[in-house]
Enzyme design. Structure first.
Site, PDB file in Angstrom:
ATOM      1  N   VAL A   1      64.914  38.001  14.091  1.00 58.37           N
ATOM      2  CA  VAL A   1      63.982  38.928  14.751  1.00 58.37           C
ATOM      3  C   VAL A   1      64.425  39.181  16.192  1.00 58.37           C
ATOM      4  O   VAL A   1      64.326  40.296  16.704  1.00 58.37           O
ATOM      5  CB  VAL A   1      62.552  38.331  14.743  1.00 58.37           C
TER       6      VAL A   1
ATOM      7  N   ASP B   1      59.415  48.723  12.079  1.00 58.15           N
ATOM      8  CA  ASP B   1      59.701  50.165  12.176  1.00 58.15           C
ATOM      9  C   ASP B   1      59.228  50.889  10.913  1.00 58.15           C
ATOM     10  O   ASP B   1      58.679  51.986  10.986  1.00 58.15           O
ATOM     11  CB  ASP B   1      61.204  50.375  12.385  1.00 58.15           C
TER      12      ASP B   1
ATOM     13  N   HIS C   1      68.133  48.299  14.676  1.00 54.60           N
ATOM     14  CA  HIS C   1      66.769  48.181  15.210  1.00 54.60           C
ATOM     15  C   HIS C   1      66.855  48.447  16.716  1.00 54.60           C
ATOM     16  O   HIS C   1      66.887  47.537  17.536  1.00 54.60           O
ATOM     17  CB  HIS C   1      66.169  46.797  14.934  1.00 54.60           C
TER      18      HIS C   1
HETATM   19  P1  NAX Z   1      58.772  35.776  24.170  1.00 54.33           P
HETATM   20  O1  NAX Z   1      59.601  35.858  25.422  1.00 54.33           O
HETATM   21  O2  NAX Z   1      57.292  35.760  24.266  1.00 54.33           O
HETATM   22  O3  NAX Z   1      59.185  34.459  23.376  1.00 54.33           O
HETATM   23  C1  NAX Z   1      60.513  34.115  23.127  1.00 54.33           C
HETATM   24  C2  NAX Z   1      60.561  32.606  23.064  1.00 54.33           C
HETATM   25  O4  NAX Z   1      61.869  32.258  22.640  1.00 54.33           O
HETATM   26  C3  NAX Z   1      60.297  31.914  24.390  1.00 54.33           C
HETATM   27  O5  NAX Z   1      59.257  30.958  24.242  1.00 54.33           O
HETATM   28  C4  NAX Z   1      61.634  31.253  24.725  1.00 54.33           C
HETATM   29  O6  NAX Z   1      61.469  30.000  25.373  1.00 54.33           O
HETATM   30  C5  NAX Z   1      62.218  31.082  23.321  1.00 54.33           C
HETATM   31  N1  NAX Z   1      63.675  30.923  23.290  1.00 54.33           N
HETATM   32  C6  NAX Z   1      64.595  31.528  24.070  1.00 54.33           C
HETATM   33  N2  NAX Z   1      65.819  31.087  23.745  1.00 54.33           N
HETATM   34  C7  NAX Z   1      65.668  30.200  22.737  1.00 54.33           C
HETATM   35  C8  NAX Z   1      66.566  29.395  22.003  1.00 54.33           C
HETATM   36  N3  NAX Z   1      67.881  29.417  22.263  1.00 54.33           N
HETATM   37  N4  NAX Z   1      66.064  28.590  21.037  1.00 54.33           N
HETATM   38  C9  NAX Z   1      64.744  28.534  20.801  1.00 54.33           C
HETATM   39  N5  NAX Z   1      63.835  29.265  21.487  1.00 54.33           N
HETATM   40  C10 NAX Z   1      64.300  30.086  22.440  1.00 54.33           C
HETATM   41  O7  NAX Z   1      59.319  36.942  23.230  1.00 54.33           O
HETATM   42  P2  NAX Z   1      58.616  37.569  21.949  1.00 54.33           P
HETATM   43  O8  NAX Z   1      57.744  38.676  22.364  1.00 54.33           O
HETATM   44  O9  NAX Z   1      58.062  36.484  21.110  1.00 54.33           O
HETATM   45  O10 NAX Z   1      59.884  38.256  21.250  1.00 54.33           O
HETATM   46  C11 NAX Z   1      60.924  37.490  20.684  1.00 54.33           C
HETATM   47  C12 NAX Z   1      62.086  38.383  20.296  1.00 54.33           C
HETATM   48  O11 NAX Z   1      61.688  39.307  19.297  1.00 54.33           O
HETATM   49  C13 NAX Z   1      62.655  39.221  21.430  1.00 54.33           C
HETATM   50  O12 NAX Z   1      64.075  39.148  21.386  1.00 54.33           O
HETATM   51  C14 NAX Z   1      62.213  40.620  21.079  1.00 54.33           C
HETATM   52  O13 NAX Z   1      63.075  41.605  21.614  1.00 54.33           O
HETATM   53  C15 NAX Z   1      62.263  40.569  19.582  1.00 54.33           C
HETATM   54  N6  NAX Z   1      61.541  41.613  18.843  1.00 54.33           N
HETATM   55  C16 NAX Z   1      62.094  42.080  17.702  1.00 54.33           C
HETATM   56  C17 NAX Z   1      61.469  43.019  16.915  1.00 54.33           C
HETATM   57  C18 NAX Z   1      62.101  43.526  15.659  1.00 54.33           C
HETATM   58  O14 NAX Z   1      61.506  44.395  15.026  1.00 54.33           O
HETATM   59  N7  NAX Z   1      63.271  43.056  15.229  1.00 54.33           N
HETATM   60  C19 NAX Z   1      60.164  43.602  17.307  1.00 54.33           C
HETATM   61  C20 NAX Z   1      59.421  42.750  18.295  1.00 54.33           C
HETATM   62  C21 NAX Z   1      60.271  42.105  19.342  1.00 54.33           C
HETATM   63  O15 NAX Z   1      60.537  43.041  20.342  1.00 54.33           O
END
Ligand code: NAX
Length: 329
Positions: free
Chosen positions: A131, A161, A189
């Site tokens: 994701v 999407d 995406h």
């Molecule tokens: P958040 O910033 O709220 O949460 C991300 C979490 O990941 C944080 O708690 C951080 O500490 C943790 N993290 C970072 N690096 C890590 C690692 N190496 N191992 C384990 N945990 C780690 O982001 P959130 O809103 O939850 O989004 C997460 C990801 O989903 C983002 O990259 C975002 O761009 C992506 N998305 C993808 C979507 C899709 O359709 N494919 C849609 C929604 C979202 O935008």
């Protein structure tokens, strides 16, 4: 009382906002069924472990009958040990001034080690669903790092999407969302994705018959879907979370459940060259599942307009692959 063995699910980024909407639904049975226990492996980086403890407390406080266990860790070998599913949500967000190339290489340093740990530790039936963005290329990096595993175990998410496109089409036709089917999201995406109205159906008929405003289909519809994530950020002050979590639930369910005849689901899967897409890319396609494995649906009609749009998103993904070439050796 259920007697089925628990499904073990690793979720990275478990203290983040998508996970906060996801974990409780997985634990309640929304992902694997109301008679299937789940055991959660919550993976986070060290600085987020305290916040993660709070989330785990809330999971305890729900007393979910299906929740067979919760483990928290920042150690990948522990987190992926024996898991049946690895849902990779955590990623490094793009920061102001960051080039796409920097973003890709930072994420390479996350998804490479995760792929290796999954190949080494996970159950032999593991499936990996990415994701964290840029999710196509992150899943490509993980897949290459886990080259011992069959490539078709690696997926990434275009379901949000698809769901966005479904609602837009239903609104335009004045029907319930349940009347909309066969909605494919092609490619990356990202803002270059191509939401396919030509093959979409509404009440079993072509969407182009049910929606007379073809100018909107070719322009407003596509850009609304492509830019919906940005519109949510602008309105909410934070990126899509509950709808993203819902997309994850829908995706996993659609992988493990046979697809209805004449319908498809949108998933990012490895290209085997279908529709002329370069082999090996993690590409958004129309996909169908027999409940065990997934296939790209052949025979979608692509006119010159669709081909031109798909060429743009393909080019972007080929460029991303070139930028992380070092990580794919
Ligand atoms: P958040 O910033 O709220 O949460 C991300 C979490 O990941 C944080 O708690 C951080 O500490 C943790 N993290 C970072 N690096 C890590 C690692 N190496 N191992 C384990 N945990 C780690 O982001 P959130 O809103 O939850 O989004 C997460 C990801 O989903 C983002 O990259 C975002 O761009 C992506 N998305 C993808 C979507 C899709 O359709 N494919 C849609 C929604 C979202 O935008």
């Amino acid at each position: 009382m259920t007697t089925k063995p628990p499904i073990s699910v690793a979720i990275t980024g478990a203290a983040g906002q998508i996970a906060y909407s996801l974990l409780f639904r997985v634990a309640s049975g929304a992902m694997f069924g109301e008679d299937v226990p789940v055991s959660l492996r919550l993976i986070e980086v060290e600085p987020a472990m305290r916040a993660l403890e709070g989330v785990a407390m809330e999971l305890d406080d729900c007393a979910f009958p299906l929740l067979a266990g919760v483990e928290m860790t920042s150690d990948l070998d522990v987190g992926f040990d024996g898991v049946n599913w690895a849902i990779l949500v955590g990623a490094m967000p793009r920061k102001a001034g960051m080039e796409r190339r920097d973003l890709l290489s930072v994420n390479g340093s996350i998804f490479g080690p995760q792929g290796r740990a999954i190949a080494k530790r996970a159950s032999s039936d593991v499936r990996v669903f990415v994701v964290g963005n840029p999710c196509n290329t992150n899943s490509l990096i993980a897949r290459h790092a886990a080259h011992e595993l069959p490539p078709e175990r690696f997926f990434a998410m275009t379901r949000l999407d698809q769901n966005r496109a479904t609602t837009q089409l239903a609104r335009a036709a004045g029907v319930a969302v349940s009347q909309v089917s066969n909605v494919a999201i092609w490619g990356n995406h990202s803002a270059t994705q191509y939401p396919d109205f030509l093959n979409a159906k509404i009440s079993g008929k072509p969407a182009t018959e049910m929606i007379s405003d073809h100018a909107w289909l070719r322009d407003g519809f596509i850009t609304t879907v492509q830019k919906r994530g940005a519109a949510v950020i602008e309105a909410r002050g934070a990126s899509s979370a509950a709808s993203a979590a819902n997309g994850i639930i829908d995706s996993v369910r659609s992988i493990i459940t046979p697809t209805n005849a004449g319908d498809c689901v949108s998933l990012i899967v490895p290209s085997k060259g279908e529709y002329g897409i370069p082999e090996g890319l993690q590409f958004g396609f129309p996909v169908s599942s027999d409940g065990e494995s997934c296939q790209v649906v052949e025979g979608f009609e692509l006119d010159d307009f669709a081909r031109a749009k798909i060429a743009i998103t393909t080019e972007e993904l080929v460029g991303e692959r070139a930028e992380v070439a070092e990580l794919l050796k």
